[in-house]
Design an enzyme around this catalytic site. Structure first.
Site, PDB file in Angstrom:
ATOM      1  N   HIS A  32      -7.362  20.370  84.605  1.00  0.00           N
ATOM      2  CA  HIS A  32      -7.139  18.954  84.947  1.00  0.00           C
ATOM      3  C   HIS A  32      -7.114  18.833  86.464  1.00  0.00           C
ATOM      4  O   HIS A  32      -6.059  18.901  87.089  1.00  0.00           O
ATOM      5  CB  HIS A  32      -5.833  18.463  84.301  1.00  0.00           C
ATOM      6  CG  HIS A  32      -5.623  16.982  84.425  1.00  0.00           C
ATOM      7  ND1 HIS A  32      -4.762  16.284  83.599  1.00  0.00           N
ATOM      8  CD2 HIS A  32      -6.146  16.053  85.270  1.00  0.00           C
ATOM      9  CE1 HIS A  32      -4.775  15.001  83.925  1.00  0.00           C
ATOM     10  NE2 HIS A  32      -5.597  14.844  84.959  1.00  0.00           N
ATOM     11  N   HIS A 215      -7.736  11.021  79.319  1.00  0.00           N
ATOM     12  CA  HIS A 215      -6.391  10.744  79.827  1.00  0.00           C
ATOM     13  C   HIS A 215      -5.724   9.783  78.846  1.00  0.00           C
ATOM     14  O   HIS A 215      -6.321   8.747  78.486  1.00  0.00           O
ATOM     15  CB  HIS A 215      -6.458  10.066  81.191  1.00  0.00           C
ATOM     16  CG  HIS A 215      -6.768  10.981  82.334  1.00  0.00           C
ATOM     17  ND1 HIS A 215      -7.873  11.772  82.371  1.00  0.00           N
ATOM     18  CD2 HIS A 215      -6.082  11.219  83.490  1.00  0.00           C
ATOM     19  CE1 HIS A 215      -7.877  12.464  83.509  1.00  0.00           C
ATOM     20  NE2 HIS A 215      -6.801  12.140  84.209  1.00  0.00           N
ATOM     21  N   GLU A 218      -0.159   8.900  79.893  1.00  0.00           N
ATOM     22  CA  GLU A 218       0.358   9.164  81.250  1.00  0.00           C
ATOM     23  C   GLU A 218       1.302   7.997  81.575  1.00  0.00           C
ATOM     24  O   GLU A 218       2.511   8.165  81.630  1.00  0.00           O
ATOM     25  CB  GLU A 218      -0.804   9.248  82.252  1.00  0.00           C
ATOM     26  CG  GLU A 218      -0.370   9.430  83.697  1.00  0.00           C
ATOM     27  CD  GLU A 218      -1.535   9.375  84.698  1.00  0.00           C
ATOM     28  OE1 GLU A 218      -2.616   8.871  84.346  1.00  0.00           O
ATOM     29  OE2 GLU A 218      -1.335   9.822  85.852  1.00  0.00           O
ATOM     30  N   ASP A 296      -4.229  17.905  88.991  1.00  0.00           N
ATOM     31  CA  ASP A 296      -4.671  16.503  88.954  1.00  0.00           C
ATOM     32  C   ASP A 296      -5.409  16.112  90.238  1.00  0.00           C
ATOM     33  O   ASP A 296      -6.636  16.150  90.272  1.00  0.00           O
ATOM     34  CB  ASP A 296      -3.483  15.570  88.694  1.00  0.00           C
ATOM     35  CG  ASP A 296      -3.889  14.280  87.994  1.00  0.00           C
ATOM     36  OD1 ASP A 296      -5.085  14.125  87.677  1.00  0.00           O
ATOM     37  OD2 ASP A 296      -3.020  13.426  87.750  1.00  0.00           O
ATOM     38  N   ASP A 297      -4.662  15.747  91.273  1.00  0.00           N
ATOM     39  CA  ASP A 297      -5.256  15.328  92.551  1.00  0.00           C
ATOM     40  C   ASP A 297      -4.473  16.000  93.683  1.00  0.00           C
ATOM     41  O   ASP A 297      -3.654  15.353  94.352  1.00  0.00           O
ATOM     42  CB  ASP A 297      -5.185  13.799  92.679  1.00  0.00           C
ATOM     43  CG  ASP A 297      -5.893  13.110  91.529  1.00  0.00           C
ATOM     44  OD1 ASP A 297      -7.132  13.051  91.545  1.00  0.00           O
ATOM     45  OD2 ASP A 297      -5.200  12.672  90.592  1.00  0.00           O
TER      46      ASP A 297
HETATM   47  N1  HPA Z   1      -4.843   9.256  85.944  1.00  0.00           N
HETATM   48  C1  HPA Z   1      -5.876   8.451  85.761  1.00  0.00           C
HETATM   49  N2  HPA Z   1      -6.952   8.478  86.520  1.00  0.00           N
HETATM   50  C2  HPA Z   1      -7.008   9.360  87.511  1.00  0.00           C
HETATM   51  C3  HPA Z   1      -5.970  10.226  87.739  1.00  0.00           C
HETATM   52  C4  HPA Z   1      -4.832  10.183  86.913  1.00  0.00           C
HETATM   53  O1  HPA Z   1      -3.844  10.917  87.041  1.00  0.00           O
HETATM   54  N3  HPA Z   1      -6.342  10.974  88.813  1.00  0.00           N
HETATM   55  C5  HPA Z   1      -7.578  10.580  89.187  1.00  0.00           C
HETATM   56  N4  HPA Z   1      -7.984   9.597  88.402  1.00  0.00           N
HETATM   57 ZN    ZN Z   2      -6.034  13.083  85.942  1.00  0.00          ZN
END
Ligand code: HPA
Ligand code: ZN
Length: 358
Positions: A32, A215, A218, A296-297
């Site tokens: 991820h 996704h 979340e 994630d990022d």
């Molecule tokens: N959630 C949804 N979209 C995204 C995310 C995330 O954590 N990171 C990059 N795009």
């Molecule tokens: Zn993500």
């Protein structure tokens, strides 16, 4: 999956103080990671200068100071703005190469990397430019780091179904010659954009014989996880942390061995949990779920995959060496690699725990 007696004993005697080093050195799979979310402020400045674009802030530190988020949308606005400096094949090559070098240093031996083509095609960057840069970086990483790399194309759920079909048309034209493109995913603003919106898009994706992830759960409710499974037929759920609100859903996820790719620092920075110590990673594992840990990022959330492991284990003393082993083994089991690859990585993982236990 069982644990043999020798490993079982090693996990029991492994001293807690060896855990931070072991978390960093154990082999793992990153499942991820949004490649656009690995774009560090330093590279944003380099690329802005390369293309004669205005600087996004007076200094790198000033840009980083803007990374204070209140929810998913407040992050996405800044994330899409950051990606606007990515214009040429070279830019995408540099972006992905920098990520692979950092991941290799974190002992990532398998990376299944998300990319968001619509973030680029909507700005006039051709799909092929993105693809060529990413592919060249992947081939390079496999050669230089011995890492196994695959790509997953994510549709932006805040855009329309037609927009998703348009990018799917472009992807399809390249798929036959693109073995690393192993699947399709769904990301961006979750609330108000349920999986059902893309039912027909994913029906076509499935017909292409690639993997499906999404996704869900979340920020969105457990119903979105149900829909990702029932409507999109997702094989893995990205995040999914809100599943614990629905016990029937948890039972199903356990029974069907649906992995959850969990990103603790992301959840903390986007206020899904107020404190890292409030994260439910331990509860997910105790419920018998196949949870994994990822970044994630990383450029936006204050840490790569190893920081996610180390900081979460530091914040949650209830997480043990046994949990670390399960999380890493889950990452291989949940990957879309071959059985032979998974077996080899899990054997290397076992060896790293036996060595650490002494
Ligand atoms: N959630 C949804 N979209 C995204 C995310 C995330 O954590 N990171 C990059 N795009
Ligand atoms: Zn993500």
């Amino acid at each position: 999956m069982d644990i043999d007696a020798e490993l079982d004993a090693a996990l029991d005697r492994l001293p807690a103080e060896r855990l931070p080093v072991l978390l960093r050195t154990m082999p793992k799979a990153e499942l991820h990671i949004h490649i656009e979310g690995s774009l560090e402020p330093e590279l944003i400045f380099t690329l802005a200068a390369r293309h004669g674009l205005p600087m996004p802030a007076p200094t790198v530190d000033a840009l980083r100071a803007k990374y204070a988020f209140t929810d998913l949308q407040s992050f996405l606005d800044i994330y899409y703005a950051g990606a606007s400096v990515l214009l040429t094949e070279e830019d995408f090559f540099d972006l992905a190469s920098a990520y692979f070098a950092r991941a290799a240093a974190d002992r990532v031996v398998r990376a299944e990397v998300f990319f968001d083509p619509q973030t680029h095609t909507s700005r006039g960057v051709p799909f092929e430019t993105v693809m060529r840069g990413l592919e060249r970086a992947a081939a390079d990483a496999e050669r230089t780091h011995g890492m196994s790399v695959a790509y997953i194309l994510c549709f932006l759920r805040h855009l329309s179904e037609q927009d998703a079909f348009d990018v799917l048309d472009e992807a399809e034209a390249h798929l036959a010659n693109w073995p690393r493109m192993i699947g399709f995913g769904l990301d961006s603003s979750e609330r108000g954009n349920p999986p059902e919106k893309f039912a027909r898009v994913f029906t076509r994706c499935r017909a292409l014989g690639r993997h499906i992830v999404a996704h869900a759960g979340e920020e969105g409710p457990p119903e979105y996880i149900h829909a990702a499974l029932d409507v999109l037929r997702a094989e893995r759920i990205d995040h999914g942390v809100r599943c614990l609100e629905d016990s029937a859903l948890v039972e199903r996820l356990v029974r069907e061995r649906i992995p959850l790719t969990v990103c603790p620092l992301s959840n903390y920075r986007l206020r899904v949990f107020d404190r890292l110590s409030d994260h439910n990673l331990d509860a997910l594992l105790r419920a018998g779920l196949c949870a994994t840990v990822h970044s994630d990022d990383p450029a936006y959330f204050g840490g790569d995959i190893n920081e996610n492991f180390v900081q979460t284990f530091a914040a949650k003393p209830e997480l043990t060496a046994r949990d670390a082993f399960h999380l890493a083994r889950n990452s291989f089991a949940a990957s879309f690699a071959t059985t032979a690859q998974k077996d080899a990585w899990i054997e290397a993982l076992r060896a790293s725990f036996l060595a650490a236990a002494g």
